[in-house]
Design a protein around this motif. Sequence first.
Motif, PDB file in Angstrom:
ATOM      1  N   ALA A   1      -0.447   8.563   0.930  1.00  0.00           N
ATOM      2  CA  ALA A   1       0.768   8.939   0.194  1.00  0.00           C
ATOM      3  C   ALA A   1       1.975   8.117   0.637  1.00  0.00           C
ATOM      4  CB  ALA A   1       1.054  10.420   0.377  1.00  0.00           C
ATOM      5  N   PHE A   2       1.890   7.556   1.848  1.00  0.00           N
ATOM      6  CA  PHE A   2       3.021   6.805   2.389  1.00  0.00           C
ATOM      7  C   PHE A   2       2.713   5.312   2.500  1.00  0.00           C
ATOM      8  CE2 PHE A   2       2.903  11.118   4.075  1.00  0.00           C
ATOM      9  CZ  PHE A   2       4.125  11.598   3.628  1.00  0.00           C
ATOM     10  N   GLY A   3       1.573   4.915   1.998  1.00  0.00           N
ATOM     11  CA  GLY A   3       1.215   3.509   2.030  1.00  0.00           C
ATOM     12  C   GLY A   3       0.951   2.983   3.426  1.00  0.00           C
ATOM     13  N   MET A   4       0.552   3.857   4.330  1.00  0.00           N
ATOM     14  CA  MET A   4       0.265   3.420   5.689  1.00  0.00           C
ATOM     15  C   MET A   4      -1.232   3.475   5.962  1.00  0.00           C
ATOM     16  SD  MET A   4       1.243   6.421   8.452  1.00  0.00           S
ATOM     17  CE  MET A   4       2.954   6.553   7.963  1.00  0.00           C
TER      18      MET A   4
ATOM     19  N   LEU B   1       6.442  10.707   8.721  1.00  0.00           N
ATOM     20  CA  LEU B   1       5.542   9.676   8.213  1.00  0.00           C
ATOM     21  C   LEU B   1       6.247   8.843   7.146  1.00  0.00           C
ATOM     22  CD1 LEU B   1       3.253  11.080   9.813  1.00  0.00           C
ATOM     23  CD2 LEU B   1       1.768  10.653   7.843  1.00  0.00           C
ATOM     24  N   ASN B   2       7.034   9.502   6.313  1.00  0.00           N
ATOM     25  CA  ASN B   2       7.767   8.787   5.277  1.00  0.00           C
ATOM     26  C   ASN B   2       8.766   7.803   5.900  1.00  0.00           C
ATOM     27  OD1 ASN B   2       8.676   8.425   2.422  1.00  0.00           O
ATOM     28  ND2 ASN B   2      10.588   9.231   3.260  1.00  0.00           N
ATOM     29  N   MET B   3       9.524   8.267   6.891  1.00  0.00           N
ATOM     30  CA  MET B   3      10.508   7.415   7.547  1.00  0.00           C
ATOM     31  C   MET B   3       9.825   6.253   8.267  1.00  0.00           C
ATOM     32  SD  MET B   3      12.969  10.399   9.118  1.00  0.00           S
ATOM     33  CE  MET B   3      14.093   9.281   9.925  1.00  0.00           C
ATOM     34  N   ALA B   4       8.728   6.545   8.966  1.00  0.00           N
ATOM     35  CA  ALA B   4       8.025   5.511   9.725  1.00  0.00           C
ATOM     36  C   ALA B   4       7.472   4.430   8.809  1.00  0.00           C
ATOM     37  CB  ALA B   4       6.908   6.140  10.549  1.00  0.00           C
ATOM     38  N   ALA B   5       6.952   4.852   7.666  1.00  0.00           N
ATOM     39  CA  ALA B   5       6.417   3.877   6.717  1.00  0.00           C
ATOM     40  C   ALA B   5       7.534   3.071   6.067  1.00  0.00           C
ATOM     41  CB  ALA B   5       5.593   4.595   5.646  1.00  0.00           C
ATOM     42  N   LEU B   6       8.626   3.754   5.737  1.00  0.00           N
ATOM     43  CA  LEU B   6       9.758   3.093   5.082  1.00  0.00           C
ATOM     44  C   LEU B   6      10.363   1.995   5.959  1.00  0.00           C
ATOM     45  CD1 LEU B   6      11.598   3.245   2.546  1.00  0.00           C
ATOM     46  CD2 LEU B   6      13.042   4.828   3.839  1.00  0.00           C
TER      47      LEU B   6
ATOM     48  N   GLY C   1       3.976  -1.914  11.091  1.00  0.00           N
ATOM     49  CA  GLY C   1       4.194  -0.514  10.795  1.00  0.00           C
ATOM     50  C   GLY C   1       3.258   0.465  11.454  1.00  0.00           C
ATOM     51  N   PRO C   2       3.354   1.743  11.053  1.00  0.00           N
ATOM     52  CA  PRO C   2       2.649   2.845  11.711  1.00  0.00           C
ATOM     53  C   PRO C   2       1.201   3.005  11.262  1.00  0.00           C
ATOM     54  CG  PRO C   2       3.937   3.684   9.896  1.00  0.00           C
ATOM     55  CD  PRO C   2       4.239   2.207   9.976  1.00  0.00           C
ATOM     56  N   THR C   3       0.468   3.804  12.037  1.00  0.00           N
ATOM     57  CA  THR C   3      -0.908   4.173  11.712  1.00  0.00           C
ATOM     58  C   THR C   3      -1.073   5.666  11.952  1.00  0.00           C
ATOM     59  OG1 THR C   3      -1.759   2.014  12.418  1.00  0.00           O
ATOM     60  CG2 THR C   3      -3.360   3.794  12.209  1.00  0.00           C
ATOM     61  N   LEU C   4      -1.768   6.321  11.042  1.00  0.00           N
ATOM     62  CA  LEU C   4      -2.131   7.729  11.225  1.00  0.00           C
ATOM     63  C   LEU C   4      -3.592   7.773  11.663  1.00  0.00           C
ATOM     64  CD1 LEU C   4      -1.663  10.799  10.954  1.00  0.00           C
ATOM     65  CD2 LEU C   4      -2.282  10.593   8.530  1.00  0.00           C
TER      66      LEU C   4
END
Length: 342
Positions: free
Chosen positions: A218-221, A178-183, A250-253
Amino acid sequence: MVQERSLPSLSVPQTTITREQGLALYEDMVLGRTFEDKCAEMYYRGRMFGFVHLYNGQEAVSTGVIKAMRPDDYVCSTYRDHVHALSAGVPARQVMAELFGKATGCSKGRGGSMHLFSAEHNFLGGFAFVAEGIPVATGAAFQSMYRRHVMGDTNADQVTACFFGDGASNNGQFFECLNMAALWKLPILFVVENNKWAIGMAHDRASSETEIYQKAKAFGMVGEEVDGMDVLAVRTVAEAAIARARAGEGPTLIEALTYRFRGHSLADPDELRSKEEKEFWLKRDPIKKLGAYLVEQALATTEDLQNIEKKVQASVDEAVEFAENSPEPQPEELYDYIFAGD
């Protein structure tokens, strides 16, 4: 009975789908349920071996997400992967043959229930280990982003859907990816199928934050919670997430609140979940819910739905016949398909 979490309500416009779309969604969900019921029959008759994890009850998540995607998008699954493969377009006969360990299976009889794969359909695999598919899906999303923005390939706008369970959301791969995807603003949907139980561990006993979609903060996504027993609600959330991903946002959870109607696997006596809990969720059967909606909105008749069910049953029966009559992998082929060149 574990305290039930309130299912989120999502206002879906009455005109959100056409008759054709509604029947296609219904057929895909019925295919998933019918296929899994046949798997249970074959397993208990001794035609399948090993671990077999069925998807009954969760069909709205697979159908709602994957049928909102393009055929050239990527799908990454878990060990509960049969229905994801079917929704992604892998033929039922190839999936069934794989479960029978036959050479005509989508993984040439080498993968079995937990390791389905189809390059032709961009189905990146089922994975036996918890959270194992999350880094693979993240890598697929990265290559789409890299080809588009670094190599200048304007056609590389594929989106990846990564499915996993609530138990996987406590693993390190989940947080790292999740961190990498958001970054890097990767075009990926992280789809948590929260069916309340990680084998025999209740979700609210295993996570300090039981609302998994909140972890996106936490990851701004973007984090979305959706009723995973309502295919139209899932589809609506998925379409918005896919559009964001394809637009480079970007990504979505996505946390889909759902429930499996069978035990963790066919070897599981399912003694830990209470009768009351099971009955509570059985009343929310996603297939019955969609069928009732289609009839109420005059998008289909009861006869239309019955015809789809007969068609699907015939297709699944044919898949079993195909699997039973297919050849076994040959011993001399043992070392084939190890390297990419094969």
